[in-house]
Design a protein around this motif. Sequence first.
Motif, PDB file in Angstrom:
ATOM      1  N   ASN A  10     -46.433 -14.747  31.336  1.00  0.00           N
ATOM      2  CA  ASN A  10     -45.657 -14.109  30.250  1.00  0.00           C
ATOM      3  C   ASN A  10     -45.890 -12.598  30.285  1.00  0.00           C
ATOM      4  O   ASN A  10     -46.690 -12.091  31.067  1.00  0.00           O
ATOM      5  CB  ASN A  10     -46.087 -14.689  28.896  1.00  0.00           C
ATOM      6  N   LEU A  11     -45.213 -11.901  29.399  1.00  0.00           N
ATOM      7  CA  LEU A  11     -45.270 -10.430  29.393  1.00  0.00           C
ATOM      8  C   LEU A  11     -46.682  -9.938  29.094  1.00  0.00           C
ATOM      9  O   LEU A  11     -47.164  -8.969  29.686  1.00  0.00           O
ATOM     10  CB  LEU A  11     -44.304  -9.888  28.344  1.00  0.00           C
ATOM     11  N   LEU A  14     -48.777 -10.218  32.135  1.00  0.00           N
ATOM     12  CA  LEU A  14     -48.400  -9.179  33.120  1.00  0.00           C
ATOM     13  C   LEU A  14     -48.963  -7.834  32.694  1.00  0.00           C
ATOM     14  O   LEU A  14     -49.523  -7.084  33.492  1.00  0.00           O
ATOM     15  CB  LEU A  14     -46.875  -9.125  33.225  1.00  0.00           C
ATOM     16  N   THR A  45     -39.850  -1.848  30.758  1.00  0.00           N
ATOM     17  CA  THR A  45     -40.981  -2.730  31.091  1.00  0.00           C
ATOM     18  C   THR A  45     -42.338  -2.051  30.947  1.00  0.00           C
ATOM     19  O   THR A  45     -43.279  -2.647  30.418  1.00  0.00           O
ATOM     20  CB  THR A  45     -40.806  -3.312  32.503  1.00  0.00           C
ATOM     21  N   THR A 194     -39.747  -7.743  35.236  1.00  0.00           N
ATOM     22  CA  THR A 194     -39.612  -8.859  34.282  1.00  0.00           C
ATOM     23  C   THR A 194     -38.130  -9.150  34.029  1.00  0.00           C
ATOM     24  O   THR A 194     -37.273  -8.290  34.245  1.00  0.00           O
ATOM     25  CB  THR A 194     -40.252  -8.496  32.928  1.00  0.00           C
ATOM     26  N   ILE A 230     -44.894  -9.827  38.483  1.00  0.00           N
ATOM     27  CA  ILE A 230     -43.594 -10.396  38.133  1.00  0.00           C
ATOM     28  C   ILE A 230     -43.800 -11.457  37.055  1.00  0.00           C
ATOM     29  O   ILE A 230     -44.755 -12.245  37.144  1.00  0.00           O
ATOM     30  CB  ILE A 230     -42.971 -11.042  39.396  1.00  0.00           C
ATOM     31  N   ASP A 231     -42.946 -11.471  36.067  1.00  0.00           N
ATOM     32  CA  ASP A 231     -43.102 -12.557  35.080  1.00  0.00           C
ATOM     33  C   ASP A 231     -42.348 -13.791  35.592  1.00  0.00           C
ATOM     34  O   ASP A 231     -41.597 -13.731  36.572  1.00  0.00           O
ATOM     35  CB  ASP A 231     -42.639 -12.112  33.681  1.00  0.00           C
ATOM     36  N   ALA A 234     -38.525 -13.671  36.027  1.00  0.00           N
ATOM     37  CA  ALA A 234     -38.020 -12.902  37.180  1.00  0.00           C
ATOM     38  C   ALA A 234     -38.376 -13.576  38.494  1.00  0.00           C
ATOM     39  O   ALA A 234     -37.653 -13.449  39.491  1.00  0.00           O
ATOM     40  CB  ALA A 234     -38.592 -11.486  37.151  1.00  0.00           C
TER      41      ALA A 234
END
Length: 239
Positions: A10-11, A14, A45, A194, A230-231, A234
């Motif tokens: 997840n974000l 990351l 991002t 992402t 990369i999430d 993506a």
Amino acid sequence: MSKTLEILPNLEALQQRAVEIAIEEIQAALKAKGECSIVLAGGSTPKPIYEALAQQNLPWTKIQIFWGDERYVEPNDPQSNQRMARQAWLDQVDLPASNIHPMPTQAGNPWEDAQTYEQELRRCLEVGTGKFPEFDLIFLGMGDDGHTASLFPYTAALGVKDHWVTVGEKDGQPRLTLTVPVINAARCVVFLVTGANKKDTLVEVLQKTGDGLAYPARLIQPQGRLWWLIDQAAGAKLS
Ligand code: 6PG
């Protein structure tokens, strides 16, 4: 070059990974040289990563901040990459103003400003004749068209090899950008990618061969360490 790809759940994961890598690279540079040069990406991002870096206890006076690209707008324009980074990070820490090197956008001529920035880089960075500056850490994003920095598909900027800074363009709008050889001279490049809208592009960039004109991110093959963070959205189509 070492290349590492990590798909994060997840974000938040990351963001945490990006901060960990950034701190590793900053500490390595400080140990080796007593200073560190960081190149910032724009877009959306990086913002939470910049906010997290603002919470770190780092020797800010030893850190020099540059940009990889900039929209050709006033510094206080909502589109400005400089404005985003200052609000998220640089204005929150004790970075001397002289350590912050934004891309100029006020000469009314992007080519003139590109030349001015290149002169600024040459003043700040010790670089041998005919060599390219070796930034310690460069953050990059990637658009769903495969652009990175302001190196857009099928633009002349992609082929510039005799300058450090050039003029890119998106939808007819000028942007300043570091050139491919400058990015590739970096000791460490970290891509932050992402969003499901990039899943097909990542397959093209990371798992297919082809020219960089169509997918400029393909051109980024730095001499140093290359990270793709990369999430899951993506990276959904990556095998
Ligand atoms: C910019 C950036 C650009 C960005 C990509 C991805 O000025 O917009 O430098 O290269 O990194 O467009 O943007 P997002 O992170 O918002 O998807």
